[in-house]
Design a protein around this motif. Structure first.
Motif, mmCIF file in Angstrom:
data_model
loop_
_atom_site.group_PDB
_atom_site.id
_atom_site.type_symbol
_atom_site.label_atom_id
_atom_site.label_comp_id
_atom_site.label_asym_id
_atom_site.label_seq_id
_atom_site.Cartn_x
_atom_site.Cartn_y
_atom_site.Cartn_z
ATOM 1 N N LEU A 247 0.870 -1.169 0.000
ATOM 2 C CA LEU A 247 0.000 0.000 0.000
ATOM 3 C C LEU A 247 0.910 1.223 0.000
ATOM 4 O O LEU A 247 1.818 1.334 0.839
ATOM 5 C CB LEU A 247 -0.882 0.021 1.248
ATOM 6 N N ARG A 248 0.689 2.121 -0.948
ATOM 7 C CA ARG A 248 1.449 3.368 -1.004
ATOM 8 C C ARG A 248 0.465 4.524 -0.992
ATOM 9 O O ARG A 248 -0.490 4.546 -1.773
ATOM 10 C CB ARG A 248 2.333 3.416 -2.255
ATOM 11 N N VAL A 249 0.719 5.474 -0.110
ATOM 12 C CA VAL A 249 -0.159 6.633 0.023
ATOM 13 C C VAL A 249 0.616 7.876 -0.390
ATOM 14 O O VAL A 249 1.685 8.162 0.150
ATOM 15 C CB VAL A 249 -0.675 6.779 1.465
ATOM 16 N N VAL A 271 -8.677 -1.413 -1.731
ATOM 17 C CA VAL A 271 -8.330 -0.402 -0.746
ATOM 18 C C VAL A 271 -9.494 0.568 -0.586
ATOM 19 O O VAL A 271 -10.233 0.825 -1.546
ATOM 20 C CB VAL A 271 -7.046 0.362 -1.164
ATOM 21 N N CYS A 272 -9.688 1.099 0.631
ATOM 22 C CA CYS A 272 -10.721 2.114 0.852
ATOM 23 C C CYS A 272 -10.322 2.981 2.045
ATOM 24 O O CYS A 272 -9.516 2.576 2.891
ATOM 25 C CB CYS A 272 -12.095 1.485 1.079
ATOM 26 N N ARG A 278 -9.174 9.088 8.347
ATOM 27 C CA ARG A 278 -8.192 8.740 9.370
ATOM 28 C C ARG A 278 -7.584 7.351 9.159
ATOM 29 O O ARG A 278 -6.470 7.091 9.609
ATOM 30 C CB ARG A 278 -8.831 8.783 10.758
ATOM 31 N N TYR A 279 -8.314 6.451 8.517
ATOM 32 C CA TYR A 279 -7.867 5.062 8.405
ATOM 33 C C TYR A 279 -8.046 4.558 6.981
ATOM 34 O O TYR A 279 -8.927 5.005 6.245
ATOM 35 C CB TYR A 279 -8.643 4.161 9.384
ATOM 36 N N ILE A 280 -7.182 3.620 6.608
ATOM 37 C CA ILE A 280 -7.269 2.949 5.315
ATOM 38 C C ILE A 280 -7.358 1.457 5.584
ATOM 39 O O ILE A 280 -6.636 0.920 6.421
ATOM 40 C CB ILE A 280 -6.030 3.253 4.446
ATOM 41 N N VAL A 281 -8.258 0.786 4.880
ATOM 42 C CA VAL A 281 -8.390 -0.666 4.974
ATOM 43 C C VAL A 281 -8.037 -1.277 3.626
ATOM 44 O O VAL A 281 -8.457 -0.770 2.576
ATOM 45 C CB VAL A 281 -9.814 -1.079 5.399
ATOM 46 N N SER A 293 -3.369 3.103 10.039
ATOM 47 C CA SER A 293 -3.612 4.442 10.560
ATOM 48 C C SER A 293 -2.883 5.472 9.710
ATOM 49 O O SER A 293 -1.668 5.378 9.510
ATOM 50 C CB SER A 293 -3.153 4.542 12.017
ATOM 51 N N VAL A 294 -3.626 6.456 9.226
ATOM 52 C CA VAL A 294 -3.030 7.489 8.382
ATOM 53 C C VAL A 294 -2.099 8.378 9.198
ATOM 54 O O VAL A 294 -0.990 8.689 8.777
ATOM 55 C CB VAL A 294 -4.134 8.335 7.709
#
Length: 576
Positions: A247-249, A271-272, A278-281, A293-294
């Motif tokens: 996962l890359r943000v 991904v969502c 605040r959070y990514i699943v 956790s972002v």
């Protein structure tokens, strides 16, 4: 044929559920609201692309403004979606298209420009092209990458850029993402690029052309396909789920990498974002759902319930619970309700854990999200206070990764939520305490390539991440969960001495025993074929399987809006 049975009879393992119960009440399948191909014949899904569903609201004054689009094989359908209000009429599609030589893989409508008279619908294809159509006017306005000069691999995901009427982003199985402008052409020769930004296993190039043409930007992300991407609720950040398991943000506006996470094993497929950003699943080939956790840039929990690959994850923006020791309460509300509650939560938080509110009240928050997978199961999960806000601990540089974009300014402090507006990612209404370098997207659109000649390239050492393909008969969920140590040993042996194995046991990929393990609130088999869609709407949730059946599940208290079904008109094989 679908063979469904109500809960309570037959063998549990083979039973297809038509209802399930949560703390809010009973969710019920509405056979009258099932959408599919008009002949309702199950689609032979062998070797075909996943069935996908997208919605758009055209703000119809009649109160029936929801529209549904779905692809089945070579076919694309566009209907009025009646949901829990009225039975579906499959004989009257607004638009139906059958393609030859290529298959539709994904689609997205522009919510800003949609009206009852016109909808801008993007459709991606297995051969790499992207088509812009208007299903209401039954027009095809443009075809992008027509000659496959930009990318020859299948389109895996595409979305309109939030807040924009003309920009859209397209991901391919090649691992590249391209930013397009609907007003520009693609040119008759292969595009030339010049390097704009380089980081840890990603590069960004801008088109090198004397005239404005597509694509505006090309992102090369990781190794292997970008299976899905998602914009944050405020449109400022972009989360990419890759086949390399990462996962890359990114900050979308500046193309800066903000954080990464590694799957426990195999590729990430979906991904969502949480409604407040605040959070990514994520979900993928490790059969797990992972919560990231972002603000802390770390994995805070994993969920185990699926027996095969997780194909879709989605947050339920309508379900949020609030609990107070003095007056326990629970509600299911709209986005506006959640926003009001979120503001209250921030005021009472004052930089402390919810367990230590400065006004003495003990508020807790529960997020609801769901997942569906190739095991034909629907799982619902509650992300609770115990996971989100553990006992106070001293933060160190080893477990907190600061979100920085220019080396000296922190992005998104842990107690400052991302704004819930849907503004342009480069709008003036930026998040507080966020300081970003000049916008790459702004520059490309407004000034062209020449402006970037003086931009410094942030070159960092590139690490190659390699791993073996996931084998279906070695799915994580089939391994005994009695010993996390044994599970880690198996994964380590499989990965060998590759760089990805080094991530296990670090903040990128904690070991199973190092973080909380979620159990599903609900885990039900709801189809015979693998599930490919999960969407939460105000009155219902929508699922779809690879046979091409799109099902509507009424939320508690909403089932009475539909008239009773006439058994003579019931879809084949369903039991009410």
């Amino acid at each position: 044929m679908l063979k469904m049975a109500a809960e309570g009879g037959g063998k549990e393992a083979n039973e297809i559920k038509t209802q399930f119960t949560t703390r809010e009440g009973v969710y019920k399948l509405l056979p009258n609201s099932e959408y599919s191909r008009p002949n309702r014949v199950p689609f032979n899904s062998q070797g075909s692309n996943p069935v996908k569903v997208s919605f758009v609201n055209v703000n119809d004054q009649s109160g029936n403004g929801e529209r549904i689009c779905f692809n089945v094989g070579r076919e694309l359908y566009f209907y009025i979606y009646k949901g829990v209000r009225k039975a579906a009429d499959m004989s009257k599609p607004i638009d139906k298209r059958i393609y030859k030589g290529t298959l539709p893989t994904c689609h997205d409508s522009n919510t800003l420009t949609a009206t009852a008279e016109s909808v801008s619908l993007l459709v991606g294809f297995s051969a790499g092209q992207v088509q812009l159509i208007d299903p209401i006017k039954k027009e095809t306005s443009k075809l992008f990458n027509e000659d496959r000069l930009i990318d020859k691999s299948p389109v895996t995901c595409l979305k309109w850029v939030p807040g924009s009427e003309s920009l859209f982003l397209v991901a391919h199985a090649s691992g590249c993402l391209y930013l397009y402008n609907v007003e520009h052409t693609c040119g008759t020769t292969a595009p030339h690029y010049q390097l704009l930004k380089q980081g840890d296993n990603y590069t960004v190039h801008t088109g090198k052309s004397k005239t404005a043409r597509n694509p505006l930007l090309r992102w090369t992300v990781g190794e292997g396909a970008v299976n899905e991407f998602a914009f944050s609720p405020d449109g400022k950040f972009l989360a990419c789920a890759g086949q390399d398991g990462f996962l890359r943000v990114f900050c979308f506006d500046t193309a800066e990498l903000q954080g990464t996470m590694k799957s426990y094993f195999g590729g990430l497929l979906c991904v969502c974002w949480s409604p407040d950003g605040r959070y990514i699943v994520t979900g993928g080939e490790d059969d797990l759902v992972t919560v990231w956790s972002v603000s802390d840039s770390r994995v805070i929990a994993r969920g185990r319930g699926h027996k095969s690959w997780v194909s879709v994850v989605a947050f339920d923006h309508c379900i949020t619970s609030v609990q107070d020791r003095e007056a326990p309460a629970e509600f299911s509300g709209s986005d506006e309700d959640f926003q009001q509650f979120n503001g209250t939560r921030e005021r009472t938080n004052s930089g402390q854990s919810k367990r230590n509110s400065t006004d003495g009240r003990n508020l807790s928050v529960t997020y609801r999200f769901g997942s569906v997978g190739q095991d034909t199961q629907l799982c619902l999960w509650d992300l609770t206070e115990d996971i989100l806000f553990p006992l106070p601990r001293t933060r160190t540089h080893t477990n907190v990764m600061s979100w920085e974009t220019n080396g000296n300014s922190s992005v998104t402090p842990s107690n400052s939520p991302l704004p819930r507006s849907n503004s342009l990612p480069h709008s003036s209404g930026s998040s507080p305490n966020i300081h970003k370098p000049a916008s790459i997207v702004d520059g490309v659109i407004a000034a062209g390539v020449g402006k970037f000649a003086t931009l410094a390239l942030h070159e960092t050492r590139k690490e190659r991440h390699q791993e073996k393909d996931h084998k279906r008969n070695h799915s994580i969920s089939y391994i005994s969960n009695k010993s996390s140590e044994k599970l880690n040993q198996i994964i380590g042996t499989r990965a060998g001495k590759t760089d990805t194995a080094k991530a296990l046991g670090t903040t990128l990929c904690p070991r199973m025993e190092e973080i909380p393990l979620l159990e599903p609130l609900v885990c039900k088999k709801i189809a015979h074929e693998r599930l490919t869609v999960l969407i939460f709407l105000e009155d219902c949730l929508v699922t779809a399987c690879q046979e091409g059946f799109i099902c509507t599940w009424a939320r508690p208290g909403k089932v009475g809006l539909l008239p009773p079904q006439n058994p003579a008109n019931s879809p084949s094989g369903t039991v009410v």
